[in-house]
Structures are given as structure tokens and as C-alpha cells.
Design a protein around this motif. Structure first.
Motif, PDB file in Angstrom:
ATOM      1  N   ALA A   1     -11.954   2.651 -11.556  1.00 31.82           N
ATOM      2  CA  ALA A   1     -11.345   2.867 -10.239  1.00 31.82           C
ATOM      3  C   ALA A   1     -12.097   3.949  -9.458  1.00 31.82           C
ATOM      4  N   ILE A   2     -12.476   5.016 -10.129  1.00 34.91           N
ATOM      5  CA  ILE A   2     -13.209   6.093  -9.460  1.00 34.91           C
ATOM      6  C   ILE A   2     -14.575   5.601  -8.995  1.00 34.91           C
TER       7      ILE A   2
ATOM      8  N   LEU B   1     -14.021   3.586  -5.925  1.00 32.64           N
ATOM      9  CA  LEU B   1     -13.703   4.422  -4.768  1.00 32.64           C
ATOM     10  C   LEU B   1     -14.942   5.106  -4.197  1.00 32.64           C
TER      11      LEU B   1
ATOM     12  N   THR C   1      -9.664  11.634  -3.894  1.00 32.31           N
ATOM     13  CA  THR C   1      -9.751  10.530  -4.857  1.00 32.31           C
ATOM     14  C   THR C   1      -8.412  10.337  -5.554  1.00 32.31           C
TER      15      THR C   1
ATOM     16  N   LYS D   1      -5.916   8.676  -3.169  1.00 30.12           N
ATOM     17  CA  LYS D   1      -6.203   7.244  -3.000  1.00 30.12           C
ATOM     18  C   LYS D   1      -5.644   6.446  -4.173  1.00 30.12           C
ATOM     19  N   MET D   2      -5.798   6.988  -5.382  1.00 32.86           N
ATOM     20  CA  MET D   2      -5.289   6.297  -6.563  1.00 32.86           C
ATOM     21  C   MET D   2      -3.764   6.336  -6.596  1.00 32.86           C
TER      22      MET D   2
END
Length: 116
Positions: A20-21, A24, A35, A38-39
Motif C-alpha cells: 500500500a505504501i 501511495l 501516508t 491516506k491509509m
């Protein structure tokens, strides 16, 4: 049945945080708290405040990401971005993720693809 607190669910989320990172950071540099937020925007993928920094340090040590500092309102923010190696890792991990997803989806629908 609530499975959000069992070990499997926890391990599944931990195993996907790096992916996921990487996703992003694919198009834009971001600072750590940004970050995390956003998650956290999606309640199905929660990450605790502060939990992202050990992941970012590990990814940085692996040379998947790099960082730079920029002043914002009198304070320095550390922005992270993908390195060329990070882009390669992202593509490889994404392909692996899709392969696992396809396999499990086929099993769910009664298929046997990949087991012959």
C-alpha cells in the motif's frame, strides 16, 4: 462473526502495508503522517498513528524509498518517494498480489486453475 481482531486479519493487513505504501508513493512524494491518513481514509485498512515509521525506515534501509526534507510552517517535513528499485519492487509485488488474488478468486468460484 467479527474477524477483525483475530491474528489472521492482523497478519493480512501487516503483509499488505508495504504494498500500500509503495502504491501511495508511486506518483507523488508524501510525508509519513500524510501516508498514514491516506491509509486511514479507508476503514478496512487501518494503521495506527506512528506505526508507519518503522515500515518507512525498513523500506528506506532496503533502498526502496528515499526522502528529502522540506520546510512547512516553520518545521521540516520528511517526504518519501520511490527509488528505481522501489518501482521494481512495486511491480514485482503487485504481480504476486494479483496472482494470489486470482488463485483465491478461482478457488472461491469453484475453479481449479493453478492446481493441475
Amino acid at each position: 462473526m467479527d474477524t477483525k481482531n483475530d491474528k489472521w486479519h492482523t497478519q493480512l493487513r501487516k503483509g499488505t502495508f508495504e504494498l500500500a505504501i509503495l502504491l501511495l508513493l508511486k506518483n507523488d512524494s508524501m510525508y509519513g503522517y500524510q501516508t498514514t491518513k491516506k491509509m486511514q481514509d479507508d476503514s478496512s485498512f487501518p494503521i495506527a498513528d506512528g506505526s508507519i515509521y518503522p515500515i518507512l525506515r525498513r523500506m528506506s534501509a532496503n533502498k526502496w524509498i528515499d526522502s528529502f526534507k522540506e520546510e512547512y510552517e516553520g518545521r521540516n517535513r520528511k517526504y518519501y518517494y520511490l527509488t528505481d528499485l522501489g518501482k521494481e519492487i512495486l511491480e514485482a509485488r503487485w504481480k504476486e498480489f494479483l496472482s494470489v488474488y486470482t488463485f483465491l478468486n478461482n478457488l472461491k468460484s469453484g475453479g481449479r486453475e493453478g492446481n493441475e
